[in-house]
Write a protein that holds these residues in place. Structure first.
Motif, short mmCIF file in Angstrom:
data_model
loop_
_atom_site.label_atom_id
_atom_site.label_comp_id
_atom_site.label_asym_id
_atom_site.label_seq_id
_atom_site.Cartn_x
_atom_site.Cartn_y
_atom_site.Cartn_z
N LEU A 72 0.85 -1.19 0.00
CA LEU A 72 0.00 0.00 0.00
C LEU A 72 0.88 1.24 0.00
CD1 LEU A 72 -1.97 -2.23 1.06
CD2 LEU A 72 -3.00 -0.48 2.46
N LYS A 73 0.47 2.21 -0.78
CA LYS A 73 1.16 3.50 -0.79
C LYS A 73 0.11 4.55 -0.51
CE LYS A 73 5.13 5.37 -2.86
NZ LYS A 73 6.26 5.08 -3.65
N GLU A 74 0.29 5.27 0.57
CA GLU A 74 -0.69 6.28 1.02
C GLU A 74 -2.09 5.67 1.10
OE1 GLU A 74 0.76 8.87 2.20
OE2 GLU A 74 2.66 8.42 1.23
N GLY A 75 -2.18 4.41 1.55
CA GLY A 75 -3.46 3.76 1.77
C GLY A 75 -4.05 3.06 0.56
N GLU A 76 -3.42 3.19 -0.62
CA GLU A 76 -3.93 2.57 -1.85
C GLU A 76 -3.08 1.36 -2.23
OE1 GLU A 76 -6.71 3.67 -3.55
OE2 GLU A 76 -6.91 5.04 -1.84
N VAL A 77 -3.74 0.27 -2.67
CA VAL A 77 -3.01 -0.93 -3.08
C VAL A 77 -2.28 -0.66 -4.39
CG1 VAL A 77 -3.23 -3.35 -3.76
CG2 VAL A 77 -4.72 -2.42 -1.98
N VAL A 78 -0.96 -0.88 -4.39
CA VAL A 78 -0.16 -0.68 -5.59
C VAL A 78 0.48 -1.97 -6.09
CG1 VAL A 78 0.29 1.78 -5.20
CG2 VAL A 78 1.85 0.08 -4.24
N ASP A 79 0.48 -3.03 -5.25
CA ASP A 79 1.05 -4.31 -5.67
C ASP A 79 0.51 -5.41 -4.78
OD1 ASP A 79 2.68 -5.90 -7.34
OD2 ASP A 79 4.31 -4.42 -7.22
N LYS A 80 0.64 -6.67 -5.29
CA LYS A 80 0.09 -7.81 -4.57
C LYS A 80 0.94 -9.04 -4.85
CE LYS A 80 -4.30 -10.33 -4.27
NZ LYS A 80 -5.70 -10.28 -4.69
N VAL A 81 1.24 -9.81 -3.79
CA VAL A 81 1.97 -11.07 -3.94
C VAL A 81 1.17 -12.13 -3.18
CG1 VAL A 81 4.12 -12.31 -3.44
CG2 VAL A 81 4.20 -9.87 -4.00
N VAL A 82 0.80 -13.22 -3.88
CA VAL A 82 0.04 -14.29 -3.24
C VAL A 82 0.95 -15.50 -3.08
CG1 VAL A 82 -1.97 -15.80 -3.39
CG2 VAL A 82 -2.11 -13.45 -4.23
N GLY A 83 0.96 -16.07 -1.86
CA GLY A 83 1.79 -17.24 -1.59
C GLY A 83 3.17 -16.86 -1.11
N PHE A 84 3.95 -17.89 -0.78
CA PHE A 84 5.30 -17.65 -0.29
C PHE A 84 6.19 -17.11 -1.40
CE2 PHE A 84 9.69 -18.93 0.27
CZ PHE A 84 9.97 -18.40 1.51
N SER A 85 7.00 -16.12 -1.08
CA SER A 85 8.00 -15.59 -2.00
C SER A 85 9.32 -15.47 -1.26
CB SER A 85 7.61 -14.19 -2.50
OG SER A 85 6.62 -14.28 -3.47
N PRO A 86 10.43 -15.76 -1.94
CA PRO A 86 11.73 -15.57 -1.29
C PRO A 86 12.00 -14.09 -1.06
CG PRO A 86 12.01 -16.28 -3.57
CD PRO A 86 10.55 -16.33 -3.28
N LYS A 87 12.92 -13.83 -0.16
CA LYS A 87 13.23 -12.46 0.23
C LYS A 87 13.60 -11.59 -0.97
CE LYS A 87 16.88 -10.31 2.57
NZ LYS A 87 18.05 -10.50 3.38
N GLU A 88 14.42 -12.11 -1.88
CA GLU A 88 14.87 -11.32 -3.03
C GLU A 88 13.67 -10.86 -3.87
OE1 GLU A 88 16.11 -14.38 -2.17
OE2 GLU A 88 17.85 -13.49 -1.17
N ALA A 89 12.71 -11.76 -4.06
CA ALA A 89 11.52 -11.42 -4.86
C ALA A 89 10.70 -10.33 -4.18
CB ALA A 89 10.67 -12.66 -5.09
N LEU A 90 10.51 -10.46 -2.86
CA LEU A 90 9.74 -9.44 -2.14
C LEU A 90 10.48 -8.09 -2.13
CD1 LEU A 90 8.29 -11.38 0.92
CD2 LEU A 90 7.06 -10.50 -1.05
N ALA A 91 11.80 -8.15 -1.95
CA ALA A 91 12.58 -6.92 -1.95
C ALA A 91 12.46 -6.23 -3.31
CB ALA A 91 14.05 -7.23 -1.64
N GLY A 92 12.41 -7.01 -4.40
CA GLY A 92 12.24 -6.45 -5.74
C GLY A 92 10.91 -5.76 -5.91
N VAL A 93 9.86 -6.39 -5.39
CA VAL A 93 8.51 -5.81 -5.46
C VAL A 93 8.49 -4.49 -4.69
CG1 VAL A 93 6.12 -6.09 -4.70
CG2 VAL A 93 7.30 -7.99 -5.81
N LEU A 94 9.06 -4.50 -3.49
CA LEU A 94 9.07 -3.28 -2.66
C LEU A 94 9.92 -2.18 -3.29
CD1 LEU A 94 9.30 -4.91 0.86
CD2 LEU A 94 7.39 -3.59 -0.06
N ALA A 95 11.03 -2.55 -3.92
CA ALA A 95 11.93 -1.56 -4.50
C ALA A 95 11.22 -0.69 -5.53
CB ALA A 95 13.14 -2.25 -5.13
N LYS A 96 10.21 -1.24 -6.20
CA LYS A 96 9.46 -0.48 -7.20
C LYS A 96 8.64 0.66 -6.58
CE LYS A 96 7.36 -4.11 -8.90
NZ LYS A 96 6.49 -4.97 -9.73
N HIS A 97 8.41 0.56 -5.26
CA HIS A 97 7.47 1.49 -4.62
C HIS A 97 8.11 2.39 -3.56
CE1 HIS A 97 4.38 -0.58 -6.84
NE2 HIS A 97 4.84 -1.72 -6.38
N ILE A 98 9.43 2.26 -3.36
CA ILE A 98 10.07 3.13 -2.36
C ILE A 98 11.12 4.02 -2.99
CG2 ILE A 98 9.62 1.76 -0.30
CD1 ILE A 98 12.33 0.45 -0.60
#
Length: 104
Positions: free
Chosen positions: A78-104
Motif C-alpha cells: 500500500l502506498k498512502e493507503g492505496e493498493v499498488v502491488d500484490k503477492v500471493v503465496g510464499f515468495s523468497p526475500k529477493e523477490a519481495l525486496a524487488g517488489v518493494l523496491a518499485k514502490h520506495i
C-alpha cells in the motif's frame, strides 16, 4: 522499525500513510510461518522506508474481506493507503525486496 499487528479497528490508522507491506496470515498457515522470518529480515534492512503490518485473517475478517483475500499468505503493498502491488503465496526475500523496491 518493528513489525506491527493491525486489527479491523486499527488497520486504516496503521496503513494510511507511506509505503506499507501488509501480510494477511493465520497461525495455522504453513507458508505464513515460512514467510515470517523473511519479513523480519526485510524489516531490519528497509527500516524506515517500509512499514510492515500483519493482519490475522481469522481475527480480522472485515479487513481481509475488504481486500478480497482468498488465500494466505497474501501480501499487499500500500502506498498512502492505496493498493499498488500484490503477492500471493510464499515468495523468497529477493523477490519481495524487488517488489518493494518499485514502490520506495
Amino acid at each position: 522499525m518493528a513489525i506491527t499487528h493491525a486489527t479491523d479497528q486499527t488497520f486504516k490508522a496503521e496503513t494510511g500513510s507511506g509505503t506499507v507491506l501488509v501480510d494477511f496470515w493465520a497461525p495455522w498457515c504453513g507458508p505464513c510461518k515460512m514467510i515470517a522470518p523473511v519479513l523480519e529480515e526485510l524489516d531490519q534492512e528497509l527500516g524506515e522506508k517500509v512499514k510492515i503490518v500483519k493482519v490475522d485473517v481469522d481475527e480480522n475478517p472485515e479487513t481481509a474481506g475488504q481486500f478480497g483475500i482468498m488465500s494466505i499468505p497474501t501480501l499487499l503493498v500500500l502506498k498512502e493507503g492505496e493498493v499498488v502491488d500484490k503477492v500471493v503465496g510464499f515468495s523468497p526475500k529477493e523477490a519481495l525486496a524487488g517488489v518493494l523496491a518499485k514502490h520506495i
